[in-house]
Motif scaffolding. Structure first.
Motif, PDB file in Angstrom:
ATOM      1  N   ASP A 179       0.694  -1.218  -0.109  1.00 30.91           N
ATOM      2  CA  ASP A 179       0.135  -0.139   0.049  1.00 30.91           C
ATOM      3  C   ASP A 179       0.853   1.378   0.033  1.00 30.91           C
ATOM      4  N   SER A 180       2.005   1.310   0.390  1.00 32.55           N
ATOM      5  CA  SER A 180       3.021   2.214   0.528  1.00 32.55           C
ATOM      6  C   SER A 180       4.287   2.062   0.129  1.00 32.55           C
ATOM      7  N   MET A 181       4.857   3.157  -0.084  1.00 29.55           N
ATOM      8  CA  MET A 181       6.197   3.139  -0.640  1.00 29.55           C
ATOM      9  C   MET A 181       7.240   3.892   0.635  1.00 29.55           C
ATOM     10  N   ASP A 182       6.687   3.959   1.847  1.00 27.95           N
ATOM     11  CA  ASP A 182       7.515   4.467   3.118  1.00 27.95           C
ATOM     12  C   ASP A 182       8.580   3.615   3.103  1.00 27.95           C
ATOM     13  N   PRO A 183       9.814   4.195   3.165  1.00 25.06           N
ATOM     14  CA  PRO A 183      11.080   3.130   3.233  1.00 25.06           C
ATOM     15  C   PRO A 183      11.251   2.475   4.375  1.00 25.06           C
ATOM     16  N   GLU A 198       8.579   1.258   5.927  1.00 21.16           N
ATOM     17  CA  GLU A 198       7.817  -0.081   5.812  1.00 21.16           C
ATOM     18  C   GLU A 198       8.107  -1.074   4.708  1.00 21.16           C
ATOM     19  N   LEU A 199       8.800  -0.432   3.861  1.00 15.96           N
ATOM     20  CA  LEU A 199       9.701  -1.351   2.742  1.00 15.96           C
ATOM     21  C   LEU A 199      10.633  -2.070   3.483  1.00 15.96           C
ATOM     22  N   ALA A 200      11.325  -1.578   4.400  1.00 10.95           N
ATOM     23  CA  ALA A 200      12.339  -2.439   5.098  1.00 10.95           C
ATOM     24  C   ALA A 200      11.797  -3.631   5.871  1.00 10.95           C
ATOM     25  N   ASP A 201      10.578  -3.126   6.627  1.00  5.29           N
ATOM     26  CA  ASP A 201       9.828  -4.271   7.339  1.00  5.29           C
ATOM     27  C   ASP A 201       9.290  -5.311   6.594  1.00  5.29           C
ATOM     28  N   PHE A 202       8.897  -4.762   5.326  1.00  8.96           N
ATOM     29  CA  PHE A 202       8.166  -5.830   4.441  1.00  8.96           C
ATOM     30  C   PHE A 202       9.262  -6.796   3.900  1.00  8.96           C
ATOM     31  N   ILE A 203      10.516  -6.266   3.667  1.00 10.08           N
ATOM     32  CA  ILE A 203      11.643  -6.924   2.973  1.00 10.08           C
ATOM     33  C   ILE A 203      12.189  -7.961   4.183  1.00 10.08           C
ATOM     34  N   ALA A 204      12.368  -7.556   5.293  1.00 12.07           N
ATOM     35  CA  ALA A 204      12.636  -8.230   6.524  1.00 12.07           C
ATOM     36  C   ALA A 204      11.945  -9.166   6.789  1.00 12.07           C
ATOM     37  N   ASP A 205      10.790  -9.167   6.764  1.00 13.21           N
ATOM     38  CA  ASP A 205       9.776 -10.514   7.116  1.00 13.21           C
ATOM     39  C   ASP A 205      10.113 -11.475   5.926  1.00 13.21           C
ATOM     40  N   GLY A 206      10.403 -11.210   4.942  1.00 12.13           N
ATOM     41  CA  GLY A 206      10.753 -12.188   3.913  1.00 12.13           C
ATOM     42  C   GLY A 206       9.606 -12.507   3.011  1.00 12.13           C
ATOM     43  N   SER A 207       8.704 -11.675   3.363  1.00 15.55           N
ATOM     44  CA  SER A 207       7.403 -11.963   2.305  1.00 15.55           C
ATOM     45  C   SER A 207       7.465 -11.282   0.803  1.00 15.55           C
ATOM     46  N   TYR A 208       8.594 -10.329   0.600  1.00 12.16           N
ATOM     47  CA  TYR A 208       8.797  -9.815  -0.625  1.00 12.16           C
ATOM     48  C   TYR A 208       9.683 -10.662  -1.453  1.00 12.16           C
ATOM     49  N   LEU A 209      10.706 -11.056  -0.932  1.00 11.48           N
ATOM     50  CA  LEU A 209      11.930 -11.936  -1.417  1.00 11.48           C
ATOM     51  C   LEU A 209      11.572 -13.251  -1.358  1.00 11.48           C
TER      52      LEU A 209
END
Length: 188
Positions: A171-175, A177-188
């Protein structure tokens, strides 16, 4: 005897008698597989009977038409025969002019119906698809079209257009939030 001034008695008008409509009994559904198969076989035989009768009637019509044409031509005068020959020649020449277009149209229709691609018609002897009367021979065209390979259906392209499945929605491009998203492994 009646005089001219006396009214003439007319018989009373009666309504025509219309017989009641009798509905045929509803067919009884078969209760077992054997009864259904027997009913199906009976219907096939009934269909075969009517097809044979239709073919016989068609043959009778053709022979009667030939006989009529023979009698008609034997009674014609020379002038009538010349007129009929001119009509036949005109019909033949008109059909020969448009015959190839009719054959081409018939091929396109049957190819579209069968789902095949036609080859370039310049390499085909289109005259072989004309009937004796100058019209397209539908059976010859159908045989040719059925001999052609079916058109290949290509798989839909992946990556083209919007994709409905796959990665979770962001939903957001906030850095942060992006870091949390990538750290949880749900993006990569």
């Amino acid at each position: 005897m009646t005089t001219p001034n006396e009214p003439v008695a007319t018989p009373p008008a009666t309504e025509p008698v219309i017989p009641p409509v009798v509905e045929p009994p509803a067919p009884v559904a078969p209760s077992t597989l054997e009864e259904a198969l027997a009913l199906l076989e009976a219907e096939k035989q009934n269909s075969s009977k009517w097809q044979a009768l239709s073919k016989k009637n068609e043959d009778n019509f053709k022979s009667a038409s030939k006989e009529r044409d023979t009698l008609k031509s034997s009674v014609m005068t020379d002038a009538e025969k010349a007129i009929e020959a001119a009509r036949t020649e005109g019909r033949t020449s008109a059909l020969s002019e448009v015959g190839m277009d009719l054959v081409n149209a018939e091929m396109v229709i049957q190819a579209a119906t069968a789902g095949v691609n036609l080859p370039d018609t310049q390499y085909l002897n289109m005259a072989t698809f004309l009937g004796e009367d100058g019209r397209p021979n539908k059976d010859a065209v159908k045989t040719f079209v059925e001999s052609l390979p079916k058109a290949q259906a290509f798989a839909p392209l992946q990556g083209a257009g919007a994709q409905t499945g796959g990665a979770p929605k962001m939903d957001s491009m906030d850095p942060s939030e992006l870091a949390d998203f990538i750290a949880d492994g749900s993006y990569l």
